[in-house]
Design an enzyme around this catalytic site. Structure first.
Site, PDB file in Angstrom:
ATOM      1  N   GLU A 163       0.466   2.161 -10.328  1.00  0.00           N
ATOM      2  CA  GLU A 163      -0.656   1.283 -11.185  1.00  0.00           C
ATOM      3  C   GLU A 163      -0.537   1.303 -12.883  1.00  0.00           C
ATOM      4  OE1 GLU A 163      -4.276   2.866  -9.490  1.00  0.00           O
ATOM      5  OE2 GLU A 163      -3.863   1.892  -7.548  1.00  0.00           O
ATOM      6  N   ASN A 208       4.932   0.614  -8.077  1.00  0.00           N
ATOM      7  CA  ASN A 208       3.782   0.313  -6.978  1.00  0.00           C
ATOM      8  C   ASN A 208       2.421  -0.186  -7.911  1.00  0.00           C
ATOM      9  OD1 ASN A 208       3.015   0.360  -4.355  1.00  0.00           O
ATOM     10  ND2 ASN A 208       1.460   1.989  -4.595  1.00  0.00           N
ATOM     11  N   HIS A 248      -4.414  -4.571  -1.036  1.00  0.00           N
ATOM     12  CA  HIS A 248      -5.691  -4.275  -0.586  1.00  0.00           C
ATOM     13  C   HIS A 248      -6.647  -5.595  -0.778  1.00  0.00           C
ATOM     14  CE1 HIS A 248      -5.296   0.014  -0.380  1.00  0.00           C
ATOM     15  NE2 HIS A 248      -4.761   0.134  -1.244  1.00  0.00           N
ATOM     16  N   ASP A 280      -4.619  -3.388   3.801  1.00  0.00           N
ATOM     17  CA  ASP A 280      -5.963  -3.621   4.532  1.00  0.00           C
ATOM     18  C   ASP A 280      -6.902  -4.604   4.113  1.00  0.00           C
ATOM     19  OD1 ASP A 280      -7.007  -2.457   1.906  1.00  0.00           O
ATOM     20  OD2 ASP A 280      -7.549  -0.422   3.165  1.00  0.00           O
TER      21      ASP A 280
HETATM   22  C1  XIL Z   1      -6.927   6.466  -1.859  1.00  0.00           C
HETATM   23  C2  XIL Z   1      -7.078   7.259  -0.536  1.00  0.00           C
HETATM   24  O1  XIL Z   1      -7.067   6.390   0.396  1.00  0.00           O
HETATM   25  C3  XIL Z   1      -8.398   7.988  -0.608  1.00  0.00           C
HETATM   26  O2  XIL Z   1      -8.649   8.903   0.468  1.00  0.00           O
HETATM   27  C4  XIL Z   1      -8.704   8.889  -2.031  1.00  0.00           C
HETATM   28  O3  XIL Z   1      -9.945   9.216  -1.775  1.00  0.00           O
HETATM   29  C5  XIL Z   1      -8.389   7.821  -3.198  1.00  0.00           C
HETATM   30  O4  XIL Z   1      -7.148   7.418  -2.951  1.00  0.00           O
HETATM   31  N1  XIL Z   1      -4.159   2.812  -4.540  1.00  0.00           N
HETATM   32  C6  XIL Z   1      -3.493   3.936  -4.086  1.00  0.00           C
HETATM   33  C7  XIL Z   1      -3.729   4.906  -3.369  1.00  0.00           C
HETATM   34  O5  XIL Z   1      -2.386   4.038  -4.665  1.00  0.00           O
HETATM   35  O6  XIL Z   1      -3.239   6.300  -3.416  1.00  0.00           O
HETATM   36  C8  XIL Z   1      -5.360   5.105  -2.971  1.00  0.00           C
HETATM   37  O7  XIL Z   1      -5.566   5.911  -1.910  1.00  0.00           O
HETATM   38  C9  XIL Z   1      -5.933   3.746  -2.743  1.00  0.00           C
HETATM   39  C10 XIL Z   1      -5.714   2.708  -3.904  1.00  0.00           C
END
Ligand code: XIL
Length: 375
Positions: A163, A208, A248, A280
């Site tokens: 990110e 990523n 996501h 998801d």
């Molecule tokens: C999220 C986890 O799912 C949570 O349990 C945690 O509290 C915060 O991080 N992008 C990412 C992941 O790269 O690492 C994140 O995971 C979700 C968004």
């Protein structure tokens, strides 16, 4: 005689139905395990498939562990390999939970992705008071040397930088104003990838990011900046092999289309792979019955996977969790009606959902043999 045997048959059926309801979940979910699993269907198409996992659940909850073992050939740690988890103190490393995931993966003939080596979130509490302009570069390279070194030769891939692009921060290069940018400067990305390569010569090194899936102007702009970043890195000879598209998605918010497809092709032109790393579908914008929500969510999964899996350099699909029981979306996007999210291939009781069947169908539609890729 006839009547008696019908009665006996009826009794036998009733008894076996009652017995079935007492059977453990695994016997009831038989039709989605083994040759019917996501894993077997993906393997038939040369695809890696899997999910984010939590080590404590793998150890303590047999239904969770069995589902992961059956359905995945690739795992990723949801949190256990982030700085915050690995670095309780500047001079202390806690590898035990991450090692437990690796042991599980090895025991079940699964690969493991590392997530992640450099991110603006999940930094330990001590980071802010410890990191300075003078020591940040060293902190980053030491962490990567130690962590990627610990897992060297054992991982499928590493999310080296997570990110790093945020267009709304307003920089011409699109870089997010993260602590790493502010303390190390824009070279931190290149520094991280080079350090990862030095520490582990076999893991596929990945950039990523999220918010690069839809055909909206914002997401199109972000794709342009991610691609420009990756192209710059390649031109400078930085070791990078893949782009992770987090994925996501939100049902009812728009459907990914030609922008993402073209992006994946641009990545292919750089001889790089694409991994769908955190798929998801949040249903927080959907109203209607659970069955109606499930249908919309599963349709988006199917449409999305059909789009990306048509591209031969897309080689892995991971969902962000395996069961609705533990999805982060209940915290990230809670539904206003208080109902739990229904967003993953298994529901909170480990029963397969319409998402499961949409995923399996999309894998089956994938072209049989992807061409060999340079690594
Ligand atoms: C999220 C986890 O799912 C949570 O349990 C945690 O509290 C915060 O991080 N992008 C990412 C992941 O790269 O690492 C994140 O995971 C979700 C968004």
């Amino acid at each position: 005689m006839q009547a008696q045997s019908t009665r006996r048959q009826f009794l036998r059926q009733t008894i076996s139905a009652a017995a079935a309801s007492l059977l453990p979940w695994s016997a009831l979910s038989q039709e989605v395990n083994g040759v019917q699993s996501l894993r077997t269907h993906a393997e038939a198409r040369g695809l890696l498939v899997g999910c984010a996992v939590v080590p404590e659940k793998l150890a303590d909850e047999p239904a969770y562990a069995n589902t992961v073992a059956q359905q995945a050939n690739l795992l990723v740690a949801e949190n256990a390999m982030k700085w915050k988890a690995l670095r309780p103190a500047p001079d202390k490393y806690n590898f035990a939970p991450a090692d437990a995931i690796l042991a599980f993966a090895n025991a079940h003939n699964q690969r493991l992705r590392g997530h992640n080596l450099c991110w603006h979130e999940a930094l330990p509490d001590w980071f802010q008071s410890t990191a300075t302009h003078a020591n940040a570069r060293r902190l980053l390279t030491d962490h990567i040397q130690r962590v990627a070194g610990h897992f060297a030769g054992k991982l499928h891939s590493w999310d080296v930088v997570n990110e790093a692009i945020d267009v709304k921060d307003g920089r011409p290069d699109g870089l997010r104003k993260s602590p790493w940018l502010e303390l190390v400067g824009p070279d931190y990305i290149e520094i991280a990838f080079r350090a990862a390569r030095l520490a582990d010569s076999t893991a596929l090194l990945t950039y990523n990011d999220y918010g690069i899936e839809l055909d909206t102007p914002d997401q199109q702009q972000k794709r342009v900046q991610v691609l420009a970043l990756v192209q710059r890195l390649r031109l400078r000879g930085v070791p990078i092999h893949a782009v992770g598209v987090q994925s996501h998605l939100t049902a009812g918010e728009g459907v990914p289309g030609s922008g993402l497809r073209d992006f994946i092709r641009e990545v292919a032109a750089l001889d790089m792979q694409v991994f769908i790393t955190e798929l998801d579908v949040s249903d927080h914008k959907l109203t209607g019955s659970p069955a109606e929500r499930d249908a919309a969510t599963a349709k988006l999964y199917g449409d999305y996977l059909n789009l990306v899996l048509a591209e031969p350099n897309v080689t892995a699909v991971l969902t962000w969790g395996i069961t609705d029981k533990y999805t982060w979306l209940n915290h990230q996007h809670p539904r206003s009606d208080g109902q739990p999210q229904r967003c993953l291939p298994f529901d909170a009781d480990y029963q397969p959902t319409p998402v499961f069947f949409a995923m399996r169908k999309a894998f089956d539609s994938r072209r049989q043999t992807p061409p060999a890729l340079g690594s």
